[in-house]
Scaffold this motif. Sequence first.
Motif, PDB file in Angstrom:
ATOM      1  N   PRO A 200      58.105   6.467  55.254  1.00 37.76           N
ATOM      2  CA  PRO A 200      58.240   6.993  53.909  1.00 37.76           C
ATOM      3  C   PRO A 200      57.883   8.468  53.813  1.00 37.76           C
ATOM      4  O   PRO A 200      56.966   8.942  54.473  1.00 37.76           O
ATOM      5  CB  PRO A 200      57.278   6.136  53.091  1.00 37.76           C
ATOM      6  CG  PRO A 200      57.290   4.845  53.783  1.00 37.76           C
ATOM      7  CD  PRO A 200      57.386   5.188  55.258  1.00 37.76           C
ATOM      8  N   ALA A 339      61.552   8.683  45.065  1.00 35.82           N
ATOM      9  CA  ALA A 339      60.500   8.659  46.080  1.00 35.82           C
ATOM     10  C   ALA A 339      59.155   8.965  45.417  1.00 35.82           C
ATOM     11  O   ALA A 339      58.173   8.241  45.624  1.00 35.82           O
ATOM     12  CB  ALA A 339      60.813   9.665  47.186  1.00 35.82           C
ATOM     13  N   SER A 342      57.664   6.229  43.525  1.00 36.04           N
ATOM     14  CA  SER A 342      57.093   5.141  44.326  1.00 36.04           C
ATOM     15  C   SER A 342      55.911   5.638  45.151  1.00 36.04           C
ATOM     16  O   SER A 342      55.536   5.030  46.152  1.00 36.04           O
ATOM     17  CB  SER A 342      58.174   4.479  45.185  1.00 36.04           C
ATOM     18  OG  SER A 342      59.041   5.416  45.755  1.00 36.04           O
ATOM     19  N   THR A 391      57.215  -0.087  50.035  1.00 35.86           N
ATOM     20  CA  THR A 391      57.443   1.219  49.391  1.00 35.86           C
ATOM     21  C   THR A 391      58.945   1.512  49.327  1.00 35.86           C
ATOM     22  O   THR A 391      59.455   2.044  48.341  1.00 35.86           O
ATOM     23  CB  THR A 391      56.733   2.332  50.185  1.00 35.86           C
ATOM     24  OG1 THR A 391      55.353   2.010  50.271  1.00 35.86           O
ATOM     25  CG2 THR A 391      56.908   3.684  49.529  1.00 35.86           C
ATOM     26  N   THR A 392      59.661   1.173  50.392  1.00 34.36           N
ATOM     27  CA  THR A 392      61.110   1.397  50.430  1.00 34.36           C
ATOM     28  C   THR A 392      61.803   0.599  49.325  1.00 34.36           C
ATOM     29  O   THR A 392      62.690   1.113  48.633  1.00 34.36           O
ATOM     30  CB  THR A 392      61.675   0.996  51.813  1.00 34.36           C
ATOM     31  OG1 THR A 392      60.972   1.714  52.821  1.00 34.36           O
ATOM     32  CG2 THR A 392      63.164   1.295  51.902  1.00 34.36           C
ATOM     33  N   THR A 395      61.244   2.365  46.132  1.00 34.23           N
ATOM     34  CA  THR A 395      62.081   3.574  46.027  1.00 34.23           C
ATOM     35  C   THR A 395      63.500   3.204  45.600  1.00 34.23           C
ATOM     36  O   THR A 395      64.094   3.869  44.743  1.00 34.23           O
ATOM     37  CB  THR A 395      62.103   4.336  47.366  1.00 34.23           C
ATOM     38  OG1 THR A 395      60.771   4.668  47.732  1.00 34.23           O
ATOM     39  CG2 THR A 395      62.930   5.615  47.263  1.00 34.23           C
TER      40      THR A 395
END
Length: 405
Positions: A200, A339, A342, A391-392, A395
């Motif tokens: 990330p 991004a 997140s 996290t992805t 996003t």
Amino acid sequence: MSLTRTAEERFLRYVAIETTSCPDCEQVPSTACQFELANLLAAELRELGLHDAAVDEHCYVTASLPANVAGREVPVIGWIAHLDTSPDVSGKNVRPQVRDYQGGEIALPNGKIITEDEALKSCRGHKIVTSDGSTLLGADDKAGIAAVMTAVERLLTENQPHGVIKICFTPDEEVGNGTQFFDLQRFGAECAYTVDGELPGELNRETFTAKAAVIRVTGREIHPGTAKGIMVNASRIAAEIIALMPKNQAPETTEGDEPYLHPYHVEGNVAAAAVRVLLRSFDDTQMNQLENRLQEILTQVRSDFPGALVELTVKEQYRNMREGVDQHPEILQKLEEAARRSGVTPCWQPIRGGTDGSRLTEMGLPTPNIYTGGHNFHSATEWLSVNHLETTVETLVQLAYVWAE
Ligand SMILES: [Zn+2]
């Protein structure tokens, strides 16, 4: 089939299915095993409610998530990930190992060691998945697929405003054929994002411009006992050609935005030899310089070995996506915003390689690349941070919301 709901569970389910692609196979998909994952994903997408989910004859999985905003136009965006894994390392019988990582090196069951580099160090306290060391893990790109699937489910559950999201999972990305049968018209998105990167923060809007050269040398064969003044040894000439290539412009001596010439395959005997070379740079000027350098080397070799025939063919492979995506700054700005929302500080990094997005951007679909949470791709020490995978997902969900604002 029962759906499980976390990205981690999805990921573990997908890596258990072998999808290694084949570099020397002409057909798409290059291996039939990719259909098993493709069919599973189409079934899961239909179960989520994406009724048009389908697998075509070339193993492309497509589906659409309908918009939930009425009375206004929201641009259609696409999410893309690839089904296949690299043929460099076996992807058969992957046995994922999940651990709570506290620091230090990771010893895999088969004896391999993952050393604690900066990337791994930044994941202390995370849940880390590896293989048992006898195969790759397949985070490249099943982490991307798991993130897309989980994000689709999140959008359906949360039901906050979003536009149409087009999904495509492609076969054969690792062998350079991921876009060969990609139907842009049918996909129908204005822009897309591949989910095929590493940790990330790292986002990619620049890839190499890539060409592949083949140098064929024809010599003259005769019994070595009576060869004086007659034999022309094609293998010796091939060795000479490689020796003349700049050693400071090789993959093993360059990084960042530096270009290279990479002789990666040689075969031959006295009568004939062939050298295969990759040319990689980030711009056309440097690419022309690499091609000129190759021409100069061949000119010199032709004059040193007048009895030999030395032929060169150069083929374009893919282009730096930068020219294509920079014309649409909103595609990049919205990704940066997603991004940040997140919890990630976005940072644009050039990829010393290509993605499906390089070709898609050239074909007219601007397609930058997003992280997945994986690292050490194409190796038995590949690993994935489950925290970063989540996290992805976040996003992607935020990206859908940002586009709908
Ligand atoms: Zn990949």
